[in-house]
Scaffold this motif. Structure first.
Motif, PDB file in Angstrom:
ATOM      1  N   ALA A 167     -21.516 -15.045  -1.633  1.00 38.41           N
ATOM      2  CA  ALA A 167     -21.414 -14.174  -0.463  1.00 38.41           C
ATOM      3  C   ALA A 167     -22.760 -13.550  -0.116  1.00 38.41           C
ATOM      4  N   LEU A 168     -23.574 -13.298  -1.121  1.00 33.39           N
ATOM      5  CA  LEU A 168     -24.916 -12.761  -0.890  1.00 33.39           C
ATOM      6  C   LEU A 168     -25.869 -13.831  -0.345  1.00 33.39           C
ATOM      7  N   GLY A 169     -25.488 -15.098  -0.491  1.00 34.83           N
ATOM      8  CA  GLY A 169     -26.354 -16.186  -0.061  1.00 34.83           C
ATOM      9  C   GLY A 169     -27.439 -16.512  -1.055  1.00 34.83           C
ATOM     10  N   TRP A 170     -27.244 -16.119  -2.324  1.00 35.91           N
ATOM     11  CA  TRP A 170     -28.297 -16.272  -3.317  1.00 35.91           C
ATOM     12  C   TRP A 170     -28.149 -17.525  -4.170  1.00 35.91           C
ATOM     13  N   ASP A 171     -26.956 -18.045  -4.322  1.00 35.16           N
ATOM     14  CA  ASP A 171     -26.736 -19.275  -5.093  1.00 35.16           C
ATOM     15  C   ASP A 171     -27.273 -19.183  -6.523  1.00 35.16           C
ATOM     16  N   VAL A 172     -27.245 -17.989  -7.096  1.00 28.80           N
ATOM     17  CA  VAL A 172     -27.688 -17.839  -8.482  1.00 28.80           C
ATOM     18  C   VAL A 172     -26.674 -18.464  -9.437  1.00 28.80           C
ATOM     19  N   VAL A 173     -25.389 -18.248  -9.168  1.00 32.84           N
ATOM     20  CA  VAL A 173     -24.333 -18.782 -10.024  1.00 32.84           C
ATOM     21  C   VAL A 173     -23.920 -20.157  -9.504  1.00 32.84           C
ATOM     22  N   PRO A 174     -23.901 -21.174 -10.358  1.00 32.94           N
ATOM     23  CA  PRO A 174     -23.486 -22.509  -9.902  1.00 32.94           C
ATOM     24  C   PRO A 174     -22.053 -22.486  -9.370  1.00 32.94           C
ATOM     25  N   PRO A 175     -21.697 -23.421  -8.488  1.00 43.87           N
ATOM     26  CA  PRO A 175     -20.329 -23.484  -7.966  1.00 43.87           C
ATOM     27  C   PRO A 175     -19.294 -23.405  -9.084  1.00 43.87           C
ATOM     28  N   THR A 176     -18.338 -22.509  -8.914  1.00 48.57           N
ATOM     29  CA  THR A 176     -17.361 -22.201  -9.958  1.00 48.57           C
ATOM     30  C   THR A 176     -15.991 -22.029  -9.325  1.00 48.57           C
ATOM     31  N   VAL A 177     -14.975 -22.640  -9.912  1.00 46.07           N
ATOM     32  CA  VAL A 177     -13.619 -22.522  -9.389  1.00 46.07           C
ATOM     33  C   VAL A 177     -12.651 -22.261 -10.537  1.00 46.07           C
TER      34      VAL A 177
ATOM     35  N   LEU B 241     -28.736  -9.175  -8.878  1.00 44.25           N
ATOM     36  CA  LEU B 241     -27.342  -9.608  -8.930  1.00 44.25           C
ATOM     37  C   LEU B 241     -26.631  -8.996 -10.131  1.00 44.25           C
ATOM     38  N   ASP B 242     -27.326  -8.938 -11.278  1.00 41.84           N
ATOM     39  CA  ASP B 242     -26.714  -8.377 -12.482  1.00 41.84           C
ATOM     40  C   ASP B 242     -26.370  -6.904 -12.313  1.00 41.84           C
ATOM     41  N   VAL B 243     -27.180  -6.177 -11.550  1.00 41.65           N
ATOM     42  CA  VAL B 243     -26.858  -4.775 -11.271  1.00 41.65           C
ATOM     43  C   VAL B 243     -25.544  -4.700 -10.497  1.00 41.65           C
ATOM     44  N   LEU B 244     -25.388  -5.545  -9.494  1.00 42.25           N
ATOM     45  CA  LEU B 244     -24.162  -5.549  -8.705  1.00 42.25           C
ATOM     46  C   LEU B 244     -22.970  -6.007  -9.540  1.00 42.25           C
ATOM     47  N   LEU B 245     -23.175  -7.026 -10.384  1.00 42.58           N
ATOM     48  CA  LEU B 245     -22.099  -7.545 -11.219  1.00 42.58           C
ATOM     49  C   LEU B 245     -21.798  -6.641 -12.408  1.00 42.58           C
TER      50      LEU B 245
ATOM     51  N   ALA C  79     -36.266  -8.204   1.308  1.00 39.81           N
ATOM     52  CA  ALA C  79     -35.420  -9.339   1.683  1.00 39.81           C
ATOM     53  C   ALA C  79     -34.118  -9.332   0.889  1.00 39.81           C
ATOM     54  N   LEU C  80     -34.196  -9.014  -0.393  1.00 39.24           N
ATOM     55  CA  LEU C  80     -32.990  -8.922  -1.205  1.00 39.24           C
ATOM     56  C   LEU C  80     -32.109  -7.775  -0.722  1.00 39.24           C
ATOM     57  N   MET C  81     -32.731  -6.657  -0.368  1.00 37.88           N
ATOM     58  CA  MET C  81     -31.946  -5.514   0.087  1.00 37.88           C
ATOM     59  C   MET C  81     -31.260  -5.805   1.416  1.00 37.88           C
ATOM     60  N   ALA C  82     -31.881  -6.597   2.265  1.00 36.13           N
ATOM     61  CA  ALA C  82     -31.245  -6.962   3.532  1.00 36.13           C
ATOM     62  C   ALA C  82     -29.949  -7.728   3.266  1.00 36.13           C
ATOM     63  N   ASP C  83     -29.967  -8.577   2.244  1.00 33.08           N
ATOM     64  CA  ASP C  83     -28.755  -9.308   1.882  1.00 33.08           C
ATOM     65  C   ASP C  83     -27.688  -8.364   1.321  1.00 33.08           C
ATOM     66  N   VAL C  84     -28.122  -7.382   0.547  1.00 36.52           N
ATOM     67  CA  VAL C  84     -27.172  -6.418  -0.019  1.00 36.52           C
ATOM     68  C   VAL C  84     -26.545  -5.573   1.092  1.00 36.52           C
ATOM     69  N   VAL C  85     -27.341  -5.190   2.078  1.00 36.71           N
ATOM     70  CA  VAL C  85     -26.812  -4.423   3.211  1.00 36.71           C
ATOM     71  C   VAL C  85     -25.738  -5.229   3.938  1.00 36.71           C
TER      72      VAL C  85
ATOM     73  N   ALA D 101     -15.302 -10.302   4.304  1.00 36.67           N
ATOM     74  CA  ALA D 101     -15.938 -11.526   3.818  1.00 36.67           C
ATOM     75  C   ALA D 101     -16.074 -11.610   2.303  1.00 36.67           C
ATOM     76  N   VAL D 102     -15.910 -10.490   1.610  1.00 38.32           N
ATOM     77  CA  VAL D 102     -16.111 -10.500   0.164  1.00 38.32           C
ATOM     78  C   VAL D 102     -14.816 -10.197  -0.586  1.00 38.32           C
ATOM     79  N   GLU D 103     -14.197  -9.085  -0.271  1.00 33.36           N
ATOM     80  CA  GLU D 103     -12.999  -8.655  -1.013  1.00 33.36           C
ATOM     81  C   GLU D 103     -11.912  -9.722  -1.056  1.00 33.36           C
ATOM     82  N   PRO D 104     -11.623 -10.435   0.054  1.00 32.19           N
ATOM     83  CA  PRO D 104     -10.590 -11.474  -0.035  1.00 32.19           C
ATOM     84  C   PRO D 104     -10.934 -12.594  -1.017  1.00 32.19           C
ATOM     85  N   ARG D 105     -12.213 -12.837  -1.246  1.00 32.01           N
ATOM     86  CA  ARG D 105     -12.634 -13.927  -2.122  1.00 32.01           C
ATOM     87  C   ARG D 105     -12.484 -13.587  -3.603  1.00 32.01           C
ATOM     88  N   ILE D 106     -12.447 -12.303  -3.921  1.00 32.83           N
ATOM     89  CA  ILE D 106     -12.364 -11.908  -5.328  1.00 32.83           C
ATOM     90  C   ILE D 106     -11.040 -11.227  -5.656  1.00 32.83           C
ATOM     91  N   ARG D 107     -10.208 -11.058  -4.640  1.00 31.21           N
ATOM     92  CA  ARG D 107      -8.902 -10.427  -4.857  1.00 31.21           C
ATOM     93  C   ARG D 107      -8.092 -11.249  -5.861  1.00 31.21           C
TER      94      ARG D 107
END
Length: 261
Positions: A67-77, A150-154, A202-208, A217-223
């Motif tokens: 959702a942040l557009g960072w692609d740090v974590v590999p695709p996971t399902v 990302l780790d701060v947010l997670l 640039a990172l903060m713009a993504d966080v905003v 866009a985020v909460e439904p994906r992690i609900r």
């Protein structure tokens, strides 16, 4: 990409939870996709993470990174597999290790203080089992800095050095996010080198944007992957970073996971 039939090809024996290496079949008949499969039935219960599953936290961590557009974590399902439902994540290929490291220092490493390269940030100095002085260091690298934010947010409670992988594509990926997203502060990481510094604009713009679009866009994906209290805590951490875009200082008596790798 990782939703095809899974064939187990190996096991990561050093992992604390059941971790299987699999190939996911390509429905179109192409090459199978190598992936990691962690069945929920193989999870070791943790007293301080009693809610939900570790697999759910891994999936939520990917969704947040995506959702942040960072692609740090590999695709996971979260999907079914040979041993029941579990987390399935794309495997990251890394360069072959050097037989003789010599003076080479990895992006995150423990080395003699005199071998710390210019530009690497010291995190901790200590003594090894033989009484020799060593330093825990990491590179001043924007790929790692993005992971640290990302780790701060997670609220990542387990960012070990071995959980940051430099892929063959030159990208740095973060893996093993099973103990993230607690509602209480549990940040433990080897990436304290930026503590007290201002987060990149640039990172903060993504966080905003993440905060502004969170409800839709985020909460439904992690609900359902984490608790409502943990969802609220995630948003609160993101809002706090927007209000004060400075990387936190260590606040606990155990700010670095052990072992560090």
């Amino acid at each position: 990409m990782i939703d095809g039939e899974l064939t187990v090809v190996g096991r990561v024996v050093t992992a604390s939870n059941a971790t299987l290496v699999c190939d996911a079949a390509d429905a179109a008949g192409g090459e199978p996709v190598r992936c990691v499969y962690k069945p929920i039935r193989g999870e070791v219960p943790l007293w301080d993470f009693p809610d939900g599953t570790l697999a759910g936290r891994e999936v939520a961590s990917f969704e947040i990174s995506d959702a942040l557009g960072w692609d740090v974590v590999p695709p996971t399902v979260l999907r079914d597999g040979p041993f029941g439902p579990g987390m399935v994540q794309r495997w990251i290929d890394t360069p072959e290790p050097h037989g003789d490291r010599g003076d080479r220092v990895d992006l995150i490493d423990i080395c003699r203080p005199d071998l710390v390269p210019s530009g690497w940030i010291p995190v901790l100095q200590a003594y090894d089992g033989e009484g020799e002085e060593v330093a825990l260091v990491h590179a001043d690298d924007p790929r790692l800095q993005r992971m640290a934010v990302l780790d701060v947010l997670l609220n990542n409670a387990d960012r070990k050095g071995g959980h940051a992988l430099e892929g063959l594509d030159g990208y740095v990926y973060g893996v093993d996010h099973g103990i993230c997203l607690h509602s209480e502060d549990k940040l433990r990481t080897v990436l304290w080198g930026w503590a007290g510094t201002t987060v990149d604009d640039a990172l903060m713009a993504d966080v905003v944007t993440f905060v502004d679009t969170f409800a839709d866009a985020v909460e439904p994906r992690i609900r359902g992957q984490i608790t409502e209290a943990e969802v609220d805590a995630l948003l609160a951490r993101a809002c706090a970073l927007v209000a004060d875009p400075v990387m936190p200082e260590p606040r606990s008596s155990r700010p670095i996971p052990w072992p560090a790798f």
